[in-house]
Write a protein that holds these residues in place. Structure first.
Motif, PDB file in Angstrom:
ATOM      1  N   LYS A  87       2.906   2.324 -14.534  1.00 35.77           N
ATOM      2  CA  LYS A  87       2.337   2.741 -13.353  1.00 35.77           C
ATOM      3  C   LYS A  87       2.212   1.586 -12.047  1.00 35.77           C
ATOM      4  CE  LYS A  87      -0.944   6.179 -14.348  1.00 35.77           C
ATOM      5  NZ  LYS A  87       0.277   7.455 -14.129  1.00 35.77           N
ATOM      6  N   ARG A  88       4.024   1.053 -12.964  1.00 35.35           N
ATOM      7  CA  ARG A  88       4.767  -0.145 -11.683  1.00 35.35           C
ATOM      8  C   ARG A  88       5.449   0.399 -10.633  1.00 35.35           C
ATOM      9  NH1 ARG A  88       2.221  -4.895 -12.990  1.00 35.35           N
ATOM     10  NH2 ARG A  88       2.113  -5.669 -15.742  1.00 35.35           N
ATOM     11  N   ARG A  89       5.338   0.064  -9.433  1.00 34.90           N
ATOM     12  CA  ARG A  89       5.710   0.394  -7.854  1.00 34.90           C
ATOM     13  C   ARG A  89       7.348  -0.114  -8.550  1.00 34.90           C
ATOM     14  NH1 ARG A  89       5.023  -0.525  -3.403  1.00 34.90           N
ATOM     15  NH2 ARG A  89       5.529   0.799  -2.560  1.00 34.90           N
ATOM     16  N   VAL A  90       8.492   0.608  -8.538  1.00 32.14           N
ATOM     17  CA  VAL A  90       9.640   0.528  -8.724  1.00 32.14           C
ATOM     18  C   VAL A  90      10.479   1.555  -8.306  1.00 32.14           C
ATOM     19  CG1 VAL A  90      11.898   0.540 -10.766  1.00 32.14           C
ATOM     20  CG2 VAL A  90       8.623   0.147 -11.900  1.00 32.14           C
ATOM     21  N   GLU A 297      11.604  -3.655   3.554  1.00 33.16           N
ATOM     22  CA  GLU A 297      10.633  -3.754   3.887  1.00 33.16           C
ATOM     23  C   GLU A 297       9.338  -2.164   3.565  1.00 33.16           C
ATOM     24  OE1 GLU A 297       9.308  -7.612   5.913  1.00 33.16           O
ATOM     25  OE2 GLU A 297      10.097  -6.628   7.161  1.00 33.16           O
ATOM     26  N   LEU A 298      10.132  -1.917   4.281  1.00 32.73           N
ATOM     27  CA  LEU A 298       9.697  -0.477   4.202  1.00 32.73           C
ATOM     28  C   LEU A 298       8.665  -0.053   3.034  1.00 32.73           C
ATOM     29  CD1 LEU A 298       8.542   1.969   6.029  1.00 32.73           C
ATOM     30  CD2 LEU A 298      11.177   2.903   5.166  1.00 32.73           C
ATOM     31  N   ALA A 299       9.501  -0.141   1.807  1.00 32.70           N
ATOM     32  CA  ALA A 299       9.225   0.465   0.293  1.00 32.70           C
ATOM     33  C   ALA A 299       8.239  -0.328   0.315  1.00 32.70           C
ATOM     34  CB  ALA A 299      10.449   0.281  -0.792  1.00 32.70           C
ATOM     35  N   MET A 300       7.818  -1.523   0.087  1.00 32.54           N
ATOM     36  CA  MET A 300       6.213  -2.908  -0.170  1.00 32.54           C
ATOM     37  C   MET A 300       5.390  -1.956   0.657  1.00 32.54           C
ATOM     38  SD  MET A 300       7.782  -6.262  -0.967  1.00 32.54           S
ATOM     39  CE  MET A 300       7.971  -6.597   0.740  1.00 32.54           C
TER      40      MET A 300
END
Length: 308
Positions: A87-90, A297-300
């Motif tokens: 469940k890593r944020r990729v 930046e938005l994705a993070m």
């Protein structure tokens, strides 16, 4: 260990497998260019080979420099599956990246109504396959492996042999693909007009580049001295790119490069949908790096639908 106190966020960029010959000298410069584009972002940037397990926590993982995946596609898919299982944020998501490894994804797009270059997929090239393709596509054909990058083992086939002078980026003479392959008609507009690449960040159009091969060649990559220029894309090109992204779900993509070429009737046909480690051509548009940085930046900070 990641110092969470030094930065509010952390970003991991995946790089080549150091145990494979594809781990050559150029990729560090590409990584440095991404670091420069992301300068000032509220995150510390790390990197590690895609072939190694991710053991630390990161706010975002991107496969932007995961070169060489085509040399070990099963290993690369397994690495993506580990990230998904953990469940890593990729971003782009592991399942989309794994799907994009094999160019038979083009069949999925075609079945959804996205116009692609007419393609015959085969498990092993045979003379019968060549004859069948010529009956449908004409005498001059393009032969590609279904898992490939950088025009490796991609040849133009005319008569009984490949056209002369075709070598890969390492200077080796290119030969026809072994194993599963795709056969396409040679699109003459590649040499007369060029190949269009439309770039999207966080689902929004950023910029487009027209890539024209050098005289006598058909490959549009900068590695082969193609001419690249910033261009505003024709409406029909944008429509095709939007249809391809809508098939995936544009809210699930951090970055995408949509490559296309015109057919003999002037219609744009999808050549490839690049979602793993495409050259994003950031240096051709003065504001592209800023748009890319904003998307990362938005994705993070906002999140993504990586496991939706």
């Amino acid at each position: 260990m990641v110092n969470k106190e030094a930065m509010s966020k952390s970003l991991l960029i995946l790089t080549p497998n150091p145990d494979h010959p594809s781990h050559h000298g150029r990729w560090p410069y590409v990584l440095d260019a991404y670091r420069e584009a992301l300068a000032g972002i509220d995150a510390e940037i790390f990197d590690q080979p895609w072939s190694e397990p991710v053991t630390q926590d990161f706010d975002l993982i991107v496969p932007l420099v995961a070169w060489g995946y085509h040399n070990d596609p099963d290993g690369f898919r397994a690495a993506m599956q580990r990230l998904a299982d953990d469940k890593r944020r990729v971003f782009n998501p592991p399942e989309i990246v794994a799907w994009n490894v094999d160019k038979r994804y083009l069949r999925d797009l075609a079945e959804a109504g996205v116009r692609i270059i007419p393609t015959l997929f085969v498990e092993q090239l045979t003379n019968d396959d060549i004859a069948r393709a010529r009956a449908d596509f004409g005498d001059t054909l393009v032969l590609k492996p279904v898992v490939s990058a950088g025009a490796k083992n991609t040849v133009v086939w005319q008569g009984d042999t490949a056209l002369p002078g075709e070598t890969d980026v390492e200077g080796k003479v290119a030969g026809p693909p072994q194993g599963p392959a795709m056969i396409q008609p040679f699109m003459e507009s590649v040499q007369s007009e060029g190949e269009w690449s439309l770039l999207y960040f966080a689902g929004a159009f950023s910029h487009a580049v027209l890539k024209t091969p050098k005289s006598g060649d058909f490959r549009s990559q900068p590695d082969y001295d193609a001419r690249l220029q910033l261009k505003w894309p024709p409406v029909e090109a944008s429509d095709l790119a939007e249809a391809a992204l809508d098939f995936i779900g544009r809210d699930r993509l951090l970055y995408a490069r949509v490559d296309m070429v015109r057919d003999a009737e002037g219609r744009f046909c999808l050549m490839e949908l690049e979602l793993i480690e495409p050259d994003l051509y950031l240096t051709y548009d003065l504001e592209a790096s800023m748009r890319f940085k904003d998307a990362v930046e938005l994705a993070m900070h906002v999140g993504c639908k990586c496991h939706a």
